[in-house]
Design a protein around this motif. Structure first.
Motif, short mmCIF file in Angstrom:
data_model
loop_
_atom_site.label_atom_id
_atom_site.label_comp_id
_atom_site.label_asym_id
_atom_site.label_seq_id
_atom_site.Cartn_x
_atom_site.Cartn_y
_atom_site.Cartn_z
N TYR A 99 45.46 -16.23 118.84
CA TYR A 99 46.39 -15.36 119.55
C TYR A 99 47.76 -15.49 118.92
O TYR A 99 48.35 -16.57 118.93
CB TYR A 99 46.45 -15.75 121.03
CG TYR A 99 47.61 -15.13 121.79
CD1 TYR A 99 47.86 -13.77 121.72
CD2 TYR A 99 48.44 -15.92 122.58
CE1 TYR A 99 48.91 -13.21 122.42
CE2 TYR A 99 49.50 -15.37 123.27
CZ TYR A 99 49.72 -14.01 123.20
OH TYR A 99 50.77 -13.47 123.89
N ASP A 100 48.24 -14.42 118.31
CA ASP A 100 49.57 -14.40 117.72
C ASP A 100 50.40 -13.42 118.52
O ASP A 100 50.21 -12.20 118.43
CB ASP A 100 49.47 -13.95 116.26
CG ASP A 100 50.83 -13.98 115.56
OD1 ASP A 100 51.83 -14.28 116.25
OD2 ASP A 100 50.89 -13.70 114.36
N PRO A 101 51.38 -13.91 119.33
CA PRO A 101 52.15 -13.02 120.19
C PRO A 101 53.05 -12.06 119.42
O PRO A 101 53.63 -11.15 120.00
CB PRO A 101 52.97 -13.98 121.05
CG PRO A 101 53.03 -15.24 120.27
CD PRO A 101 51.74 -15.31 119.52
N SER A 102 53.18 -12.26 118.11
CA SER A 102 54.04 -11.37 117.33
C SER A 102 53.31 -10.10 116.88
O SER A 102 53.94 -9.18 116.38
CB SER A 102 54.59 -12.11 116.10
OG SER A 102 53.54 -12.43 115.21
N THR A 103 52.00 -10.04 117.05
CA THR A 103 51.23 -8.88 116.60
C THR A 103 51.07 -7.88 117.74
O THR A 103 51.21 -8.21 118.92
CB THR A 103 49.85 -9.31 116.10
OG1 THR A 103 49.15 -9.94 117.17
CG2 THR A 103 49.97 -10.28 114.94
N PRO A 105 49.26 -6.03 120.43
CA PRO A 105 48.04 -6.42 121.16
C PRO A 105 47.02 -5.30 121.30
O PRO A 105 45.87 -5.57 121.67
CB PRO A 105 48.60 -6.83 122.53
CG PRO A 105 49.83 -6.01 122.70
CD PRO A 105 50.42 -5.89 121.32
N VAL A 106 47.42 -4.05 121.08
CA VAL A 106 46.49 -2.93 121.29
C VAL A 106 45.30 -3.06 120.35
O VAL A 106 45.44 -3.26 119.14
CB VAL A 106 47.21 -1.58 121.07
CG1 VAL A 106 46.21 -0.42 121.17
CG2 VAL A 106 48.33 -1.41 122.08
N GLY A 107 44.10 -2.93 120.94
CA GLY A 107 42.88 -3.05 120.17
C GLY A 107 42.41 -4.49 120.00
O GLY A 107 41.38 -4.72 119.39
N ARG A 108 43.15 -5.42 120.57
CA ARG A 108 42.80 -6.83 120.46
C ARG A 108 42.40 -7.37 121.83
O ARG A 108 42.78 -6.80 122.86
CB ARG A 108 43.99 -7.63 119.91
CG ARG A 108 44.44 -7.16 118.52
CD ARG A 108 45.76 -7.80 118.13
NE ARG A 108 45.63 -9.24 118.00
CZ ARG A 108 45.27 -9.86 116.89
NH1 ARG A 108 45.00 -9.15 115.80
NH2 ARG A 108 45.19 -11.17 116.82
N PRO A 109 41.66 -8.50 121.86
CA PRO A 109 41.27 -9.07 123.15
C PRO A 109 42.48 -9.58 123.92
O PRO A 109 43.42 -10.12 123.35
CB PRO A 109 40.34 -10.23 122.76
CG PRO A 109 39.90 -9.93 121.38
CD PRO A 109 41.02 -9.21 120.72
N LEU A 110 42.43 -9.40 125.22
CA LEU A 110 43.47 -9.95 126.08
C LEU A 110 43.35 -11.47 126.09
O LEU A 110 42.27 -12.00 126.31
CB LEU A 110 43.31 -9.42 127.51
CG LEU A 110 44.29 -9.95 128.56
CD1 LEU A 110 45.67 -9.36 128.33
CD2 LEU A 110 43.80 -9.65 129.97
N PRO A 111 44.44 -12.20 125.83
CA PRO A 111 44.36 -13.67 125.90
C PRO A 111 43.89 -14.11 127.28
O PRO A 111 44.12 -13.44 128.29
CB PRO A 111 45.80 -14.11 125.63
CG PRO A 111 46.43 -12.97 124.89
CD PRO A 111 45.79 -11.73 125.44
N ALA A 112 43.24 -15.27 127.32
CA ALA A 112 42.72 -15.80 128.59
C ALA A 112 43.85 -16.45 129.37
O ALA A 112 43.99 -17.67 129.41
CB ALA A 112 41.61 -16.82 128.32
#
Length: 232
Positions: A99-103, A105-112
């Motif tokens: 999980y890289d918060p700088s990228t 998030p659209v199209g990526r899994p939601l962090p747990a």
């Protein structure tokens, strides 16, 4: 009886025969004549005793030294594992997978992410999917929440999230799940600081994929089509 010596003399009566290779045995009348030989024998015995003692000490110390070496190496390995540089999460919530918060998030899994409810009980955000997540930390904006509830298709939750740990009283109906995000993980995921009078939105489908983010919502029309698609 014994064999005669070189002078033709055998051993005294009552003594056993001596090996012939010993040659002639002369016993001096004065025992002091043997002092030098006796001292040499004592030196040899002392030297042999010291060597035997050193061998015993080496054997006795070998096992403790081995145990000490293994303990030191194990301790060093533990220290390296603890002090090895690693990414500082800065108090962020638990995240499954990379999980890289700088990228984006659209199209990526939601962090747990684990949020908390008004009873301070942890709530896994992934257990509420699919969902329209409204960040209301900068504005309660009940009208934005109400229109999201009205537009959400059956099976899609509307979740309001504030910062800190205190969940404010409900400003809309019971169809809204109200949570708090103490670590600020969702705000970091949205890549937008709270702006007074605005609501941020994240839309997440049932597989946990972030479908759409809107840092500052003007109205539900900004994301209505994507909200309706969450039911699919």
């Amino acid at each position: 009886m014994g064999m005669p010596d070189a002078n033709g003399q055998g051993p005294p009566d009552g003594l056993p025969d001596l090996p012939p290779e010993w040659g002639r045995i002369v016993v001096p009348d004065d025992a002091s004549a043997l002092a030098e030989e006796a001292e040499r024998v004592r030196r040899e015995l002392r030297a042999g005793h010291r060597q035997a003692t050193r061998r015993r000490w080496r054997s006795a110390l070998a096992l403790p030294l081995l145990v000490l070496t293994v303990a030191v190496l194990t301790t060093l390995a533990g220290l390296v594992a603890v002090t090895w540089p690693r990414t500082d999460r800065g108090g962020r919530p638990t995240v499954a997978g990379s999980y890289d918060p700088s990228t984006d998030p659209v199209g990526r899994p939601l962090p747990a992410l684990d949020l908390v409810d008004d009873a301070q009980a942890p709530v896994p955000l992934r257990s509420l999917l699919p969902a329209a997540i409204l960040l209301v930390d900068a504005c309660p904006c009940p009208e934005r929440v109400a229109e999201a509830v009205a537009a959400a298709p059956p099976g899609v939750r509307v979740v309001t999230v504030v910062g800190g740990r205190t969940v404010p009283p409900a400003v809309t109906g019971p169809d809204v799940r109200r949570l708090a995000d103490p670590a600020g993980g969702l705000r970091a995921l949205l890549h937008a600081s709270p702006a007074p009078g605005t609501v941020g939105v994240l839309l997440v489908d049932r597989t946990g994929t972030v479908v759409r983010t809107v840092p500052a919502v003007g109205s539900v029309e900004d994301y209505r089509a994507d909200l309706a698609a969450l039911a699919g």
